[in-house]
Design an enzyme around this catalytic site. Structure first.
Site, short mmCIF file in Angstrom:
data_model
loop_
_atom_site.label_atom_id
_atom_site.label_comp_id
_atom_site.label_asym_id
_atom_site.label_seq_id
_atom_site.Cartn_x
_atom_site.Cartn_y
_atom_site.Cartn_z
N ALA A 245 0.74 -1.11 -0.08
CA ALA A 245 0.04 0.04 -0.04
C ALA A 245 0.74 1.26 -0.06
CB ALA A 245 -0.88 0.01 1.22
N LYS A 246 0.32 2.47 0.11
CA LYS A 246 0.98 3.52 0.00
C LYS A 246 2.22 3.63 0.79
CE LYS A 246 -1.93 6.89 -2.33
NZ LYS A 246 -3.31 6.63 -2.03
N ARG A 247 1.94 3.23 2.32
CA ARG A 247 2.85 3.17 3.32
C ARG A 247 4.14 2.54 2.72
NH1 ARG A 247 0.04 -1.39 5.16
NH2 ARG A 247 -1.69 -0.22 5.44
N HIS A 248 4.33 1.52 1.74
CA HIS A 248 5.41 1.11 1.48
C HIS A 248 6.04 2.07 0.09
CE1 HIS A 248 3.09 -2.20 3.16
NE2 HIS A 248 4.01 -2.22 3.81
N GLY A 249 5.42 3.20 -0.01
CA GLY A 249 6.20 3.89 -1.06
C GLY A 249 5.41 3.69 -2.13
#
Ligand code: GLU
Length: 313
Positions: A245-249
């Protein structure tokens, strides 16, 4: 000829994780001569992003994936879902429910499903004669829930293997239409797959627990003979073990493409995640020749900073 479908939800751009699932689906289809339908699952109201459908189509095409029919948009098929819903109400498989999310949370004092969602305790089962009755007595427009049985089920998944559950204990009665009339994912997917004669459903194993729900819908609608085969694949996760998801870049396909990463390079990473040794780059044709579903890793794929750096190197 067997039929499968690629079914992106235009809730955001395609990222490396869902690209890999679509790739495996497509490889299986083209190796086995299945017909491919592209279906855009665009009924999840507020989560749908404008133009994300076109972005998904562009991303799939950039990877070289193709299809024989579609895109078919679910929003164009609302009357079919309404008809199925009516049949489920008439046959007593579904009922009106006026509980709010908060009430469900409170009433489900103990059990929670694996994903943390409260298991609906059946509070509105048998409570209302119909939607008008529900509205008159509560002042709320009801959602529709499917009544699940207390029964041990085993699903034989072609990739995952056996998956067992008791729908009443583990899942609870689930929503098949929201109060605003929008059909749920569970209902729409069964109506569409049954209608199109889909025999192979290939998707991420985050949807494993949707499968018993969907099987129950096939049965309740009298479509036992149309139940497809399932292939649930392990997801791609970040280092924290959570789904990509976004939190992984920024792992969107479009992001890498815009940064100048070639399709061959990107496919090489996805190929590695499919158990194919691919070097610095691989073409889709070559991958189609080398791909072997029995070599697909059984455990979750972890996307790392090194993978990201390798793509852009
Ligand atoms: N639209 C879903 C997704 O993008 C797939 C649903 C399905 O394959 O049944 O994850």
């Amino acid at each position: 000829m067997s039929v499968t479908r690629l079914a992106p939800s235009p809730t955001g751009a395609l990222h490396l994780g869902n690209a890999r699932t679509f790739l495996v689906n497509w490889l299986l289809a083209r190796q086995n001569g299945w017909r491919v339908i592209l279906r855009i699952e665009d009924i999840d109201g507020p989560r749908i992003k404008p133009h994300a459908d076109r972005q998904a189509i562009e991303d799939l095409r950039w990877l070289g994936l193709d299809w024989d029919e579609g895109p078919i948009y679910q929003t164009a098929r609302m009357p079919l879902y309404a008809e199925a819903l009516q049949r489920l109400m008439a046959s007593g498989h579904a009922y009106c429910c006026t509980c709010t999310r908060k009430e469900v949370e409170l009433a489900a004092s103990a059990p929670h499903a694996e994903d943390g969602a409260a298991i609906y305790p059946g509070r509105c089962r048998g409570r209302f004669a119909d939607a008008a009755d529900a509205r008159a007595r509560t002042g709320r427009t009801p959602a529709i829930r499917f009544m699940v049985p207390d029964l041990d089920m085993t699903i034989h998944d072609n990739f995952h293997g056996a998956y067992g559950c008791n729908p009443e204990r583990d899942l609870g009665d689930f929503v098949i239409a929201k109060a605003d009339g929008t059909p749920s994912y569970q209902l729409a997917v069964v109506v569409d797959d049954a209608d199109a004669g889909v025999q192979h459903v290939v998707r991420g194993d985050d949807l494993l627990d949707s499968t018993p729900r969907q099987l129950l819908l096939y049965k309740a609608l009298g479509w036992e003979d149309r139940i497809p085969q399932y292939w649930h694949l392990p997801l791609v996760v970040g280092k924290d073990g959570r789904r990509l998801a976004k939190r992984h870049g920024d792992t969107r396909i479009a992001h890498y493409r815009d940064a100048g990463v070639t399709c061959g390079r990107l496919l090489a990473l996805l190929a590695r995640w499919c158990g194919v040794e691919s070097g610095d780059a691989i073409s889709l044709d070559e991958l189609l020749r080398c791909f072997d579903i029995t070599r697909l890793p059984r455990e979750r794929i972890v996307f790392t900073h090194e993978d990201d750096a390798w793509l852009s190197a």
